[in-house]
Design a protein around this motif. Sequence first.
Motif, PDB file in Angstrom:
ATOM      1  N   LEU A 134       1.728  -8.349  -7.683  1.00 39.46           N
ATOM      2  CA  LEU A 134       1.113  -9.669  -7.904  1.00 39.46           C
ATOM      3  C   LEU A 134      -0.324  -9.511  -8.428  1.00 39.46           C
ATOM      4  CD1 LEU A 134       1.187 -12.787  -7.541  1.00 39.46           C
ATOM      5  CD2 LEU A 134       0.450 -12.426  -5.180  1.00 39.46           C
ATOM      6  N   LEU A 135      -1.063  -8.588  -7.833  1.00 36.17           N
ATOM      7  CA  LEU A 135      -2.455  -8.381  -8.279  1.00 36.17           C
ATOM      8  C   LEU A 135      -2.476  -7.791  -9.693  1.00 36.17           C
ATOM      9  CD1 LEU A 135      -5.491  -8.447  -7.727  1.00 36.17           C
ATOM     10  CD2 LEU A 135      -5.297  -6.196  -6.657  1.00 36.17           C
ATOM     11  N   GLU A 136      -1.643  -6.788  -9.918  1.00 39.58           N
ATOM     12  CA  GLU A 136      -1.660  -6.126 -11.237  1.00 39.58           C
ATOM     13  C   GLU A 136      -1.211  -7.071 -12.343  1.00 39.58           C
ATOM     14  OE1 GLU A 136       0.782  -2.664 -10.832  1.00 39.58           O
ATOM     15  OE2 GLU A 136      -0.772  -1.575  -9.710  1.00 39.58           O
ATOM     16  N   GLN A 137      -0.173  -7.868 -12.058  1.00 38.18           N
ATOM     17  CA  GLN A 137       0.446  -8.651 -13.139  1.00 38.18           C
ATOM     18  C   GLN A 137      -0.118 -10.067 -13.269  1.00 38.18           C
ATOM     19  OE1 GLN A 137       4.709  -8.345 -12.468  1.00 38.18           O
ATOM     20  NE2 GLN A 137       4.556  -6.137 -12.224  1.00 38.18           N
ATOM     21  N   ALA A 138      -0.504 -10.675 -12.141  1.00 46.39           N
ATOM     22  CA  ALA A 138      -0.974 -12.069 -12.208  1.00 46.39           C
ATOM     23  C   ALA A 138      -2.419 -12.222 -11.729  1.00 46.39           C
ATOM     24  CB  ALA A 138      -0.051 -12.962 -11.382  1.00 46.39           C
ATOM     25  N   HIS A 139      -2.997 -11.120 -11.257  1.00 51.03           N
ATOM     26  CA  HIS A 139      -4.393 -11.120 -10.794  1.00 51.03           C
ATOM     27  C   HIS A 139      -4.626 -12.097  -9.646  1.00 51.03           C
ATOM     28  CE1 HIS A 139      -4.953  -9.855 -15.220  1.00 51.03           C
ATOM     29  NE2 HIS A 139      -4.670  -8.806 -14.466  1.00 51.03           N
ATOM     30  N   VAL A 140      -3.607 -12.207  -8.785  1.00 49.34           N
ATOM     31  CA  VAL A 140      -3.734 -12.997  -7.555  1.00 49.34           C
ATOM     32  C   VAL A 140      -3.711 -11.995  -6.402  1.00 49.34           C
ATOM     33  CG1 VAL A 140      -2.644 -14.734  -6.079  1.00 49.34           C
ATOM     34  CG2 VAL A 140      -2.606 -15.016  -8.564  1.00 49.34           C
ATOM     35  N   ASN A 141      -4.700 -12.122  -5.508  1.00 50.36           N
ATOM     36  CA  ASN A 141      -4.877 -11.076  -4.498  1.00 50.36           C
ATOM     37  C   ASN A 141      -4.663 -11.599  -3.076  1.00 50.36           C
ATOM     38  OD1 ASN A 141      -5.512  -8.442  -3.737  1.00 50.36           O
ATOM     39  ND2 ASN A 141      -7.710  -8.826  -3.636  1.00 50.36           N
ATOM     40  N   PHE A 142      -3.626 -11.073  -2.396  1.00 48.93           N
ATOM     41  CA  PHE A 142      -3.353 -11.377  -0.989  1.00 48.93           C
ATOM     42  C   PHE A 142      -3.431 -10.084  -0.180  1.00 48.93           C
ATOM     43  CE2 PHE A 142      -0.193 -14.829  -2.566  1.00 48.93           C
ATOM     44  CZ  PHE A 142      -1.204 -15.763  -2.652  1.00 48.93           C
ATOM     45  N   VAL A 143      -3.341 -10.200   1.141  1.00 47.99           N
ATOM     46  CA  VAL A 143      -3.267  -9.001   1.987  1.00 47.99           C
ATOM     47  C   VAL A 143      -1.827  -8.879   2.495  1.00 47.99           C
ATOM     48  CG1 VAL A 143      -4.225  -7.762   3.971  1.00 47.99           C
ATOM     49  CG2 VAL A 143      -5.663  -9.385   2.727  1.00 47.99           C
ATOM     50  N   PRO A 144      -1.200  -7.682   2.347  1.00 44.37           N
ATOM     51  CA  PRO A 144       0.190  -7.538   2.787  1.00 44.37           C
ATOM     52  C   PRO A 144       0.338  -7.703   4.297  1.00 44.37           C
ATOM     53  CG  PRO A 144      -0.716  -5.420   2.016  1.00 44.37           C
ATOM     54  CD  PRO A 144      -1.755  -6.466   1.736  1.00 44.37           C
ATOM     55  N   GLY A 145       1.401  -8.369   4.707  1.00 45.45           N
ATOM     56  CA  GLY A 145       1.657  -8.613   6.124  1.00 45.45           C
ATOM     57  C   GLY A 145       1.751  -7.346   6.949  1.00 45.45           C
ATOM     58  N   VAL A 146       2.194  -6.261   6.330  1.00 45.84           N
ATOM     59  CA  VAL A 146       2.378  -5.003   7.073  1.00 45.84           C
ATOM     60  C   VAL A 146       1.058  -4.556   7.710  1.00 45.84           C
ATOM     61  CG1 VAL A 146       2.034  -3.482   5.043  1.00 45.84           C
ATOM     62  CG2 VAL A 146       3.457  -2.716   6.955  1.00 45.84           C
ATOM     63  N   ALA A 147      -0.074  -4.908   7.077  1.00 43.21           N
ATOM     64  CA  ALA A 147      -1.380  -4.528   7.630  1.00 43.21           C
ATOM     65  C   ALA A 147      -1.658  -5.252   8.954  1.00 43.21           C
ATOM     66  CB  ALA A 147      -2.493  -4.856   6.630  1.00 43.21           C
ATOM     67  N   PHE A 148      -0.943  -6.353   9.187  1.00 40.85           N
ATOM     68  CA  PHE A 148      -1.123  -7.135  10.422  1.00 40.85           C
ATOM     69  C   PHE A 148       0.041  -6.901  11.386  1.00 40.85           C
ATOM     70  CE2 PHE A 148      -2.902  -9.403   6.780  1.00 40.85           C
ATOM     71  CZ  PHE A 148      -4.210  -9.594   7.172  1.00 40.85           C
ATOM     72  N   GLY A 149       0.854  -5.884  11.058  1.00 38.46           N
ATOM     73  CA  GLY A 149       2.010  -5.584  11.905  1.00 38.46           C
ATOM     74  C   GLY A 149       3.153  -6.561  11.689  1.00 38.46           C
ATOM     75  N   ALA A 150       3.236  -7.194  10.505  1.00 38.72           N
ATOM     76  CA  ALA A 150       4.304  -8.179  10.252  1.00 38.72           C
ATOM     77  C   ALA A 150       4.818  -8.032   8.819  1.00 38.72           C
ATOM     78  CB  ALA A 150       3.793  -9.591  10.507  1.00 38.72           C
TER      79      ALA A 150
END
Length: 398
Positions: free
Chosen positions: A352-368
Amino acid sequence: MIRISQLASSVKPSATLAAGAKARQLKAAGVKVYDFSLGEPDFNTPQHICEAAEQAALAGQTHYTPTSGTPEVKAAICKWYKSFHGLDCALENVIVSNGAKHSIHNALAATVGPGDEVIIPTPYWVSYSDLVSMTGATPVLVNTTAESGFKMTPTQLRAAVTPRTRMLMLNSPCNPTGTVYSRVELEALVDAMDGADAAILSDEIYEQLTYGNAKPTCIATLRPWLKDRTITISGASKSYAMTGWRMGWTIAPPAVIKAMDAIQSQETSCPSSVSQAALVAALNGPQECVAEMRKEFAARRELTCGLLRQLPGVKLPVPDGAFYAFFDISSYFGKTFGDKLVNDSLSFCTALLEQAHVNFVPGVAFGAEGYVRMSFACSRETIERGVKKLKDWLGTGS
Ligand code: PMP
Ligand code: GLU
């Protein structure tokens, strides 16, 4: 070659700060990024708070202060707790640190270590499990689901308690889910801990950011015995838009404060003198600025939830507090976007960041796994345009 220590090798960099840094890199290269990664208010610190810092610096308050903070800042914290939560505390119950992350680190370092277990409900704020692991203690994760509103039940909690349990970490309002436990739900959870020889660390940093009928609860006020068993953490970053000032604090029994003071005295000495003066102005000064920012966050929450709800395959539990939308994107797993196969939250966010330049944080970093976190602490225009970009990108998956 210099060897890297076991401690450093065992620590992952903060996923939220890493996501923010990635966006910054792209922006520096001239790319327009819709950055929803960092949980940081976009507002500047209110003027009267900045002016108090300026005056303090000009008046010579530029020296070391007592390690745990000035008497003035501790008194301001005690006064604020009495008026906001009805909690009685004295100066000996307070220590100010370099941001709430530092407060949590020092509180853990002062109370748990190898052989101890710390219960953390998931999804949890990225730093909790690493901060616990850094002390040598073991994080014990209790999984919650969207169906239960991401709330841990007393039955789940009781099942996680062992003779080694030394602490329960709670965070309501919660980062990343926005979950706010009701007073009654929290009473049931703390009562489940009554027989255990364990403390409760309650991170209440989003207490001034709740929406609709949701109300914040200061856990230490729930039962008389909790005053001796609770470590309350909060800070100025979120409510007063003061992330860069690094002001966090801990309210705890005097023995815990003393232990944290000793650690802090060897580690960082006092927190910034000028920031402490700013914090006094924030807590003692007019509170309309907080109400105004909360009102704007509430409007952004409505906007964000309304827009995300329209996206096919996206499941979003409504956040009652903080400034995050935490939503399920697992229906897109197995699809290809451009030349990238998306099969988890990290590959989703990277593509998503590479192709559309929209930046979120992956759920896995929050244990989900299966989720992503979107911070809506940014302008309404950014939210509208960013979610439109997301929508168009989701449509390219096959
Ligand atoms: N706790 C939670 C739940 C958070 O989201 C954050 C993020 N800033 C912190 C603590 C730490 O905040 P700070 O160090 O800026 O005070
Ligand atoms: N707490 C914020 C977040 O979750 C700021 C970044 C951090 O301190 O990790 O994004």
